[in-house]
Each structure stands twice: as structure tokens, then as C-alpha cells.
Write a protein that holds these residues in place. Structure first.
Motif, PDB file in Angstrom:
ATOM      1  N   ALA A  80       0.860  -1.261  -0.034  1.00  0.00           N
ATOM      2  CA  ALA A  80      -0.150  -0.057   0.107  1.00  0.00           C
ATOM      3  C   ALA A  80       0.965   1.281  -0.035  1.00  0.00           C
ATOM      4  CB  ALA A  80      -0.750  -0.220   1.212  1.00  0.00           C
ATOM      5  N   ILE A  81       1.882   1.454   0.718  1.00  0.00           N
ATOM      6  CA  ILE A  81       2.893   2.256   0.753  1.00  0.00           C
ATOM      7  C   ILE A  81       3.298   2.804  -0.488  1.00  0.00           C
ATOM      8  CG2 ILE A  81       5.069   3.157   2.106  1.00  0.00           C
ATOM      9  CD1 ILE A  81       4.269   1.800   4.464  1.00  0.00           C
ATOM     10  N   ILE A  82       4.058   1.702  -1.224  1.00  0.00           N
ATOM     11  CA  ILE A  82       4.596   1.869  -2.369  1.00  0.00           C
ATOM     12  C   ILE A  82       3.844   2.282  -3.479  1.00  0.00           C
ATOM     13  CG2 ILE A  82       6.034   0.577  -4.201  1.00  0.00           C
ATOM     14  CD1 ILE A  82       7.210  -1.217  -2.179  1.00  0.00           C
ATOM     15  N   LYS A  83       2.503   1.826  -3.310  1.00  0.00           N
ATOM     16  CA  LYS A  83       1.470   2.191  -4.223  1.00  0.00           C
ATOM     17  C   LYS A  83       1.048   3.634  -4.065  1.00  0.00           C
ATOM     18  CE  LYS A  83      -0.142  -1.363  -7.093  1.00  0.00           C
ATOM     19  NZ  LYS A  83       0.276  -1.314  -8.611  1.00  0.00           N
ATOM     20  N   ARG A  84       1.198   3.918  -3.036  1.00  0.00           N
ATOM     21  CA  ARG A  84       0.739   5.429  -2.528  1.00  0.00           C
ATOM     22  C   ARG A  84       1.845   6.509  -3.021  1.00  0.00           C
ATOM     23  NH1 ARG A  84       0.241   5.691   3.450  1.00  0.00           N
ATOM     24  NH2 ARG A  84      -1.016   3.901   2.872  1.00  0.00           N
ATOM     25  N   VAL A  85       2.957   5.899  -3.141  1.00  0.00           N
ATOM     26  CA  VAL A  85       4.292   6.875  -3.484  1.00  0.00           C
ATOM     27  C   VAL A  85       4.290   6.908  -4.930  1.00  0.00           C
ATOM     28  CG1 VAL A  85       6.711   7.201  -3.374  1.00  0.00           C
ATOM     29  CG2 VAL A  85       5.348   6.606  -1.318  1.00  0.00           C
ATOM     30  N   GLY A  86       3.889   5.652  -5.577  1.00  0.00           N
ATOM     31  CA  GLY A  86       3.800   5.577  -7.103  1.00  0.00           C
ATOM     32  C   GLY A  86       5.426   5.131  -7.421  1.00  0.00           C
ATOM     33  N   LEU A  87       6.024   4.367  -6.594  1.00  0.00           N
ATOM     34  CA  LEU A  87       7.376   3.998  -7.055  1.00  0.00           C
ATOM     35  C   LEU A  87       7.588   2.629  -7.511  1.00  0.00           C
ATOM     36  CD1 LEU A  87      10.499   4.864  -6.464  1.00  0.00           C
ATOM     37  CD2 LEU A  87      10.257   3.871  -4.163  1.00  0.00           C
ATOM     38  N   THR A  88       8.304   2.566  -8.609  1.00  0.00           N
ATOM     39  CA  THR A  88       8.523   1.146  -9.302  1.00  0.00           C
ATOM     40  C   THR A  88       9.408   0.466  -8.406  1.00  0.00           C
ATOM     41  OG1 THR A  88       8.224   2.188 -11.426  1.00  0.00           O
ATOM     42  CG2 THR A  88       9.483   0.237 -11.398  1.00  0.00           C
ATOM     43  N   SER A  89       9.221  -0.752  -8.083  1.00  0.00           N
ATOM     44  CA  SER A  89       9.947  -1.447  -7.021  1.00  0.00           C
ATOM     45  C   SER A  89      10.339  -2.743  -7.422  1.00  0.00           C
ATOM     46  CB  SER A  89       9.471  -1.488  -5.736  1.00  0.00           C
ATOM     47  OG  SER A  89       9.024  -0.176  -5.301  1.00  0.00           O
ATOM     48  N   ILE A  90      11.449  -3.265  -7.386  1.00  0.00           N
ATOM     49  CA  ILE A  90      11.825  -4.728  -7.482  1.00  0.00           C
ATOM     50  C   ILE A  90      11.965  -5.572  -5.867  1.00  0.00           C
ATOM     51  CG2 ILE A  90      13.457  -6.546  -8.405  1.00  0.00           C
ATOM     52  CD1 ILE A  90      14.363  -4.055 -10.400  1.00  0.00           C
ATOM     53  N   TYR A  91      11.075  -6.618  -5.963  1.00  0.00           N
ATOM     54  CA  TYR A  91      11.027  -6.937  -4.584  1.00  0.00           C
ATOM     55  C   TYR A  91      11.364  -8.550  -4.650  1.00  0.00           C
ATOM     56  CZ  TYR A  91       8.410  -8.245  -0.183  1.00  0.00           C
ATOM     57  OH  TYR A  91       8.053  -8.590   1.247  1.00  0.00           O
ATOM     58  N   VAL A  92      12.460  -8.855  -4.241  1.00  0.00           N
ATOM     59  CA  VAL A  92      13.087 -10.147  -4.428  1.00  0.00           C
ATOM     60  C   VAL A  92      12.675 -10.952  -2.983  1.00  0.00           C
ATOM     61  CG1 VAL A  92      15.206 -11.325  -4.528  1.00  0.00           C
ATOM     62  CG2 VAL A  92      14.952  -9.225  -5.494  1.00  0.00           C
ATOM     63  N   THR A  93      12.211 -12.314  -3.222  1.00  0.00           N
ATOM     64  CA  THR A  93      11.750 -13.195  -2.165  1.00  0.00           C
ATOM     65  C   THR A  93      11.747 -14.480  -2.675  1.00  0.00           C
ATOM     66  OG1 THR A  93       9.864 -13.412  -0.527  1.00  0.00           O
ATOM     67  CG2 THR A  93       9.342 -12.853  -2.606  1.00  0.00           C
ATOM     68  N   HIS A  94      11.767 -15.433  -1.688  1.00  0.00           N
ATOM     69  CA  HIS A  94      11.666 -17.025  -1.866  1.00  0.00           C
ATOM     70  C   HIS A  94      10.264 -17.199  -1.341  1.00  0.00           C
ATOM     71  CE1 HIS A  94      15.888 -16.863  -2.463  1.00  0.00           C
ATOM     72  NE2 HIS A  94      15.905 -17.754  -3.120  1.00  0.00           N
ATOM     73  N   ASP A  95       9.588 -16.538  -0.986  1.00  0.00           N
ATOM     74  CA  ASP A  95       8.287 -16.807  -0.253  1.00  0.00           C
ATOM     75  C   ASP A  95       7.085 -16.655  -1.342  1.00  0.00           C
ATOM     76  OD1 ASP A  95       5.579 -16.386   1.292  1.00  0.00           O
ATOM     77  OD2 ASP A  95       6.949 -16.524   3.100  1.00  0.00           O
ATOM     78  N   GLN A  96       6.696 -17.523  -1.821  1.00  0.00           N
ATOM     79  CA  GLN A  96       5.581 -17.620  -2.977  1.00  0.00           C
ATOM     80  C   GLN A  96       4.391 -16.814  -2.376  1.00  0.00           C
ATOM     81  OE1 GLN A  96       6.950 -20.119  -1.742  1.00  0.00           O
ATOM     82  NE2 GLN A  96       7.808 -21.702  -3.299  1.00  0.00           N
TER      83      GLN A  96
END
Length: 269
Positions: free
Chosen positions: A86-102
Motif C-alpha cells: 500500500a505504501i509503495i503504491k501510494r508513493v507511485g514508486l517502481t519497485s523490484i521485490y526479491v523473495t523466496h516466499d511465494q
């Protein structure tokens, strides 16, 4: 506050601008009034919020998060996953999120890329990737372990708008919706855990077997059904409908099955 201000000081912004920006970031991540607290006074979740605020404060064009919630307990991780998106969407910031948790990836992403040995093997929306894994590797990585070899039956039919396939397997003939991408004769049927439902008299794709294991998961239970062929299927069903050691009978929804080409191996696209 000093932690969040670090990147802003590197940009040599005026002190008044830095103070205002720090307050804005604290409001954004739900920590108003925390500017004077030390890091040692914060919980693990609050520290992650400060780290996010510090990253967003300098207004980067791209944000990369590498396993940001990996050290947190499950309940806190689930809550922060929703808040972080929600925070990233509110800021409108393109993000790459690395995770092994599906589950975490599905919850936070607009688009998912699966990587194997440094190569992108599939991309798409969370729903596309989950419902139609492109390879055995993708299916297994997503926790889809019900992989059953089969061959196309003569009564399968295709049209421009719909494809109903019948695939002969050791479980018996299985009808599969939306199989238009599969053009071969031999394939691998992917049975998603949520495919199972109680078998009615007129049901299709009926399977029967012994419940080898049963794990309670709140509103549902994970059943490992051992078929007479020796194949074991992991199925998520309503809690209380099956008991360990008993025989059980389920129907598999055609829309919760998909089929891979027989050569869609561990790293195939």
C-alpha cells in the motif's frame, strides 16, 4: 529521524526541507512522533518501516527490496506485506521485490518473474503465473507438487474460444479446461491443491484413495491422498471432510487443472 534523514543529507538539502520530509515519511509508514526514538527502542516491524522510509525519502526512481521481511514472524510478515504494498503504491514508486516466499510474492506484486539459475523462466501477473506455470520448475517452486504424466485422449476438443481436453492418466481420464496452449500428445497435468471438492453423483474427474496424511489449517485441511496407482496428491479441502487413514473421494475441478508439454522440464520456458 536521523536514520531517515541520511539520504536527504547526502543530497545536501536544506535542514528545514529535511525535517519536513522526515515527518512526511514517518506519517507515511505509520510512525508519527517517532523521530527522536533510537533504533534500540523499536520492534523488528518498526525497524523495517524506518528502513523503508529511509529508502523512499530521497525520492529514488527505482527501489529494490531484497527479502525485506524474511527475519520477521509470520503474523507480522503478513501484516507488513499488505502495508508495504500500500505504501509503495501510494508513493507511485517502481519497485523490484526479491523473495523466496511465494505467498509474499503473490500478495505484493503486480507482476512476477520466476528465475532459475540466473535466467528468467516465466513472467506474468500473480494469477497468470500461478494458474499456468510454464515448466516443471515453475510449478514446483510455486508449491504445485501434483504433477501427473498423461496423454491426450481422442475425445479432446479445441475451439477458438474454449478448449476442453481429456487427458488419460494413471488417476483415470481427467478433463481440463483452457488447454489451448498444449498441442502435443504427451504432457504433465498440474493439479492445484484447491482443485478438490466433494464428489457428487454427476461429478467428473472423480478420484478416490486413502488419506495418508491430514493437516489442519484452520478453515481448511491439507490432505495427502494416496491413489491406487501409488500417486500421492496434496489437496486442500474443507476442514473435517476427511480423516487420516480413511478412504476419501473427491472431484477435481477442470478449471483448476492445467497441462504442460512433456518436455517442459526443470528450466524449460
Amino acid at each position: 529521524g536521523e536514520n531517515i534523514a541520511f539520504g536527504l543529507r547526502m543530497q545536501r538539502l536544506p535542514r528545514a526541507v529535511i525535517r519536513q520530509r522526515v515527518q512526511e515519511m514517518l506519517e507515511l509508514v505509520g510512525l508519527p512522533g517517532y523521530a527522536e526514538r533510537t533504533i534500540f527502542e523499536l520492534s523488528g516491524g518498526e525497524r523495517q518501516r524506518v528502513a523503508l522510509a529511509r529508502s523512499i525519502a530521497p525520492q529514488p526512481r527505482l527501489l529494490m527490496l531484497d527479502e525485506p521481511l524474511g527475519a520477521l514472524d509470520r503474523t507480522l510478515r503478513e501484516r507488513l506485506t499488505e502495508e508495504l504494498r500500500a505504501i509503495i503504491k501510494r508513493v507511485g514508486l517502481t519497485s523490484i521485490y526479491v523473495t523466496h516466499d511465494q505467498v509474499e510474492a503473490f500478495a505484493v506484486a503486480d507482476r512476477i518473474l520466476l528465475m532459475n539459475r540466473g535466467q528468467i523462466v516465466q513472467s506474468g501477473t500473480p494469477m497468470e503465473v500461478y494458474r499456468r506455470p510454464a515448466s516443471v520448475f515453475a510449478a514446483r517452486f510455486l508449491g504445485l507438487n501434483n504433477l501427473v504424466p498423461g496423454r491426450r485422449a481422442p475425445e479432446s476438443y479445441l475451439s477458438h474460444h474454449h478448449a476442453r481436453l481429456t487427458v488419460e492418466t494413471a488417476l483415470g481420464p481427467l478433463q481440463i479446461d483452457n488447454g489451448e496452449a498444449w498441442r502435443g500428445d504427451a504432457g504433465i497435468v498440474v493439479i492445484r491443491p484447491e482443485a478438490a471438492e466433494p464428489a457428487t453423483p454427476d461429478a467428473i474427474n472423480v478420484i478416490e484413495g486413502m488419506v495418508a496424511r491430514c493437516t489442519f489449517r484452520g478453515g481448511t485441511q491439507r490432505v495427502v491422498l494416496r491413489h491406487a496407482s501409488g500417486i500421492e496428491l496434496e489437496l486442500d479441502v474443507e476442514a473435517g471432510v476427511a480423516d487420516e487413514g480413511a478412504r476419501a473421494r473427491f472431484a477435481l475441478r477442470p478449471d483448476a487443472l492445467t497441462v504442460l508439454a512433456a518436455d517442459a522440464g526443470e528450466s524449460a520456458v
